[in-house]
Motif scaffolding. Sequence first.
Motif, PDB file in Angstrom:
ATOM      1  N   HIS A 254       0.842  -1.201   0.000  1.00 20.99           N
ATOM      2  CA  HIS A 254       0.000   0.000   0.000  1.00 20.99           C
ATOM      3  C   HIS A 254       0.874   1.247   0.000  1.00 20.99           C
ATOM      4  O   HIS A 254       0.617   2.200  -0.743  1.00 20.99           O
ATOM      5  N   TYR A 255       1.902   1.256   0.822  1.00 24.65           N
ATOM      6  CA  TYR A 255       2.790   2.422   0.893  1.00 24.65           C
ATOM      7  C   TYR A 255       3.493   2.659  -0.438  1.00 24.65           C
ATOM      8  O   TYR A 255       3.634   3.812  -0.884  1.00 24.65           O
ATOM      9  N   MET A 256       3.950   1.593  -1.097  1.00 21.93           N
ATOM     10  CA  MET A 256       4.670   1.764  -2.353  1.00 21.93           C
ATOM     11  C   MET A 256       3.817   2.432  -3.424  1.00 21.93           C
ATOM     12  O   MET A 256       4.331   3.149  -4.281  1.00 21.93           O
ATOM     13  N   TYR A 257       2.508   2.225  -3.365  1.00 27.10           N
ATOM     14  CA  TYR A 257       1.612   2.818  -4.372  1.00 27.10           C
ATOM     15  C   TYR A 257       0.961   4.116  -3.904  1.00 27.10           C
ATOM     16  O   TYR A 257       0.628   4.963  -4.726  1.00 27.10           O
ATOM     17  N   HIS A 258       0.732   4.277  -2.598  1.00 29.08           N
ATOM     18  CA  HIS A 258       0.016   5.451  -2.079  1.00 29.08           C
ATOM     19  C   HIS A 258       0.902   6.437  -1.328  1.00 29.08           C
ATOM     20  O   HIS A 258       0.458   7.521  -1.000  1.00 29.08           O
ATOM     21  N   ASP A 259       2.140   6.032  -1.017  1.00 24.63           N
ATOM     22  CA  ASP A 259       3.059   6.873  -0.243  1.00 24.63           C
ATOM     23  C   ASP A 259       2.465   7.258   1.107  1.00 24.63           C
ATOM     24  O   ASP A 259       2.689   8.355   1.609  1.00 24.63           O
ATOM     25  N   ASP A 260       1.703   6.364   1.692  1.00 26.00           N
ATOM     26  CA  ASP A 260       1.066   6.635   2.982  1.00 26.00           C
ATOM     27  C   ASP A 260       0.683   5.307   3.617  1.00 26.00           C
ATOM     28  O   ASP A 260       0.638   4.268   2.957  1.00 26.00           O
ATOM     29  N   LEU A 261       0.374   5.370   4.917  1.00 27.81           N
ATOM     30  CA  LEU A 261      -0.138   4.194   5.605  1.00 27.81           C
ATOM     31  C   LEU A 261      -1.598   3.976   5.229  1.00 27.81           C
ATOM     32  O   LEU A 261      -2.327   4.944   4.956  1.00 27.81           O
ATOM     33  N   PRO A 262      -2.078   2.738   5.215  1.00 29.81           N
ATOM     34  CA  PRO A 262      -3.517   2.517   5.009  1.00 29.81           C
ATOM     35  C   PRO A 262      -4.298   3.114   6.170  1.00 29.81           C
ATOM     36  O   PRO A 262      -3.803   3.189   7.308  1.00 29.81           O
ATOM     37  N   MET A 263      -5.512   3.545   5.899  1.00 29.08           N
ATOM     38  CA  MET A 263      -6.289   4.271   6.895  1.00 29.08           C
ATOM     39  C   MET A 263      -6.517   3.494   8.186  1.00 29.08           C
ATOM     40  O   MET A 263      -6.447   4.076   9.274  1.00 29.08           O
ATOM     41  N   PRO A 264      -6.800   2.177   8.162  1.00 36.39           N
ATOM     42  CA  PRO A 264      -7.001   1.478   9.443  1.00 36.39           C
ATOM     43  C   PRO A 264      -5.811   1.592  10.377  1.00 36.39           C
ATOM     44  O   PRO A 264      -5.976   1.794  11.580  1.00 36.39           O
ATOM     45  N   LEU A 265      -4.581   1.490   9.836  1.00 31.16           N
ATOM     46  CA  LEU A 265      -3.395   1.624  10.678  1.00 31.16           C
ATOM     47  C   LEU A 265      -3.169   3.072  11.061  1.00 31.16           C
ATOM     48  O   LEU A 265      -2.731   3.373  12.170  1.00 31.16           O
TER      49      LEU A 265
END
Length: 367
Positions: A254-265
């Motif tokens: 998720h980070y590699m594509y969104h440059d962010d943590l997923p919302m649940p985390l």
Amino acid sequence: MGNRPSTQSVAAIGIGNQTSSTHRSLATAGVHQFSIKGHSVIAGSDEPITSKPFRVGGYEWTIRYYPNGADAEAEAGGQHVSVFLCQNSPGDVPVTATFSFSCLQQDPASPTSAKEKNKLCSYTGDFSSEKSEWGPVKFMSKADLAASGCLKDDCLVIRCAVEVITKELTHDDDHQHGAVVVVPPSDLTRDLGSLLASGHATDITVEIGEAKKFRAHRCVLAARSPVLRALLCSKRSSICIKDVDAAAFEILLHYMYHDDLPMPLRNACSKGTTDMAQRVIAAADRYGMGRLKLMCESKLSKILDVDTVCSILDFADGNDCAQLKSCCFEYMLKDRKRLKDIANTQGFKKLNQNCLSIACEMLLKAL
């Protein structure tokens, strides 16, 4: 007398350069309708229901609905439902948005039309990584919702009107024509995220042990991780990773594509959050993703408490998390009463037994 020559010089009457700047506030509006079918099935649940993402003002948003109330409201017995507007992938610079929520009631005279009901006052919030969601905790009491007529066929439709305010400070001498072209924020992470979600043009399979497989794009993985880049040198159509569990790798992906943590985390604050963040830190360190590692360190630094600070300090010391380690020391030594409470925990006793160097370092900092 003859004419006397003028002694006034041009420099004496010259006018200095004048500059100016302009602050512009621009607003972009949008509306999203979120339909929750089978409302009776989730009524009373503490888990939020989240809408699909939608875009307003160049940013991505979601609606989050709590059928049993959020936070303190749920703890108080959950007599109200809560609803929030959430910014996906928020940054450090706040984004100001004005928004309102309402429930839609089907018009008995016309089954295809709906009318607004229970519209609340507008809210304004500054959305950022520090606070990415805003909204009314007591949106509507459960009794009022049941009597409102908005649960037709066990379906609740929430309408959210959003107006995003963007600000711009310009030097007027930079553009003499008055009008300017406003450039929205980059869509790169949104587009990459959509590419991953759709599975379009994937060309590599990542196998996590024997239980889980992820389809991805070789070029994205190679660009984001030097370790994966080395593994992808060959033309193999799949690679196997055995030193990261599937849940942690999914966050890396998720980070590699969104440059962010997923919302649940990003939003959770539980023991499970601590465990997962630590697993991701270890994996990010192993695969050369320094920024992701720091993001998880930052997450842990914000949820320190008396019972967990010693175990997190022990983890930070063993995984080269210098900033997180400093945050733990600051949390422990900032308040004398807090330090006494921490000293009575099992975590502190274990820390003293197993990590004498940390105890000595903490003592030096205290002195």
